[in-house]
Design a protein around this motif. Structure first.
Motif, PDB file in Angstrom:
ATOM      1  N   LEU A  65       7.888  -1.357  -2.904  1.00 12.90           N
ATOM      2  CA  LEU A  65       6.788  -0.732  -2.161  1.00 12.90           C
ATOM      3  C   LEU A  65       7.193  -0.406  -0.730  1.00 12.90           C
ATOM      4  O   LEU A  65       6.781   0.627  -0.187  1.00 12.90           O
ATOM      5  CB  LEU A  65       5.558  -1.637  -2.175  1.00 12.90           C
ATOM      6  N   ASN A  66       8.008  -1.247  -0.101  1.00  8.06           N
ATOM      7  CA  ASN A  66       8.464  -0.973   1.259  1.00  8.06           C
ATOM      8  C   ASN A  66       9.363   0.251   1.332  1.00  8.06           C
ATOM      9  O   ASN A  66       9.449   0.894   2.375  1.00  8.06           O
ATOM     10  CB  ASN A  66       9.173  -2.193   1.845  1.00  8.06           C
ATOM     11  N   LEU A  67      10.022   0.586   0.220  1.00 10.42           N
ATOM     12  CA  LEU A  67      10.890   1.761   0.179  1.00 10.42           C
ATOM     13  C   LEU A  67      10.142   3.048  -0.152  1.00 10.42           C
ATOM     14  O   LEU A  67      10.668   4.137   0.026  1.00 10.42           O
ATOM     15  CB  LEU A  67      12.002   1.554  -0.854  1.00 10.42           C
ATOM     16  N   MET A  68       8.903   2.932  -0.630  1.00  6.31           N
ATOM     17  CA  MET A  68       8.125   4.102  -1.048  1.00  6.31           C
ATOM     18  C   MET A  68       7.453   4.784   0.134  1.00  6.31           C
ATOM     19  O   MET A  68       6.999   4.129   1.077  1.00  6.31           O
ATOM     20  CB  MET A  68       7.042   3.699  -2.046  1.00  6.31           C
ATOM     21  N   ALA A  69       7.350   6.103   0.025  1.00  7.65           N
ATOM     22  CA  ALA A  69       6.595   6.884   1.005  1.00  7.65           C
ATOM     23  C   ALA A  69       5.105   6.718   0.722  1.00  7.65           C
ATOM     24  O   ALA A  69       4.707   6.337  -0.381  1.00  7.65           O
ATOM     25  CB  ALA A  69       6.985   8.359   0.904  1.00  7.65           C
ATOM     26  N   ASP A  70       4.279   7.015   1.719  1.00  2.00           N
ATOM     27  CA  ASP A  70       2.827   6.893   1.550  1.00  2.00           C
ATOM     28  C   ASP A  70       2.314   7.726   0.374  1.00  2.00           C
ATOM     29  O   ASP A  70       1.405   7.293  -0.337  1.00  2.00           O
ATOM     30  CB  ASP A  70       2.095   7.300   2.832  1.00  2.00           C
ATOM     31  N   ASP A  71       2.882   8.910   0.168  1.00  2.00           N
ATOM     32  CA  ASP A  71       2.462   9.756  -0.954  1.00  2.00           C
ATOM     33  C   ASP A  71       2.756   9.085  -2.293  1.00  2.00           C
ATOM     34  O   ASP A  71       1.961   9.201  -3.232  1.00  2.00           O
ATOM     35  CB  ASP A  71       3.158  11.118  -0.907  1.00  2.00           C
TER      36      ASP A  71
END
Length: 107
Positions: free
Chosen positions: A72-78
């Motif tokens: 989740l920390n690597l994911m973009a807000d989108d």
């Protein structure tokens, strides 16, 4: 009550809290959805559920932290928003397929 319905129902409460999107998804998945297996969910959403599992476990596990949190920390807000929308759609499907007790079964 099916385990899938109960897990998705509790995940909805986690998603509706006041925390950040990442924290809400982390709580919803880790506390309520991670324990489900693909055979626990209706066949109609099994592929979508497997995709969620893959998406949530693609990051490396760091010492003292879980792979889901790092993912989740690597994911973009989108991407986070897409995960939330996916969980909501699966909850909707699970709710539709949840067996309804007849009045006779309630007594």
């Amino acid at each position: 009550m099916s385990s899938a319905w109960k897990s998705f129902h509790l995940a909805m409460y986690a998603l509706s809290s006041g925390d950040t999107q990442r924290e809400r998804v982390l709580r919803a998945y880790k506390l309520h959805l991670m324990r489900l297996s693909k055979k626990d969910v209706p066949a109609e959403i099994r592929e979508q559920f497997e995709r969620l599992q893959d998406d949530m476990n693609r990051g490396p596990a760091k010492e003292g932290e879980c792979a889901v949190k790092n993912t989740l920390n690597l994911m973009a807000d989108d991407e986070i928003r897409l995960i939330i929308n996916s969980i909501i759609r699966m909850y909707d499907a699970v709710t539709r397929y949840q067996p309804i007790l007849s009045l006779k079964d309630k007594h």
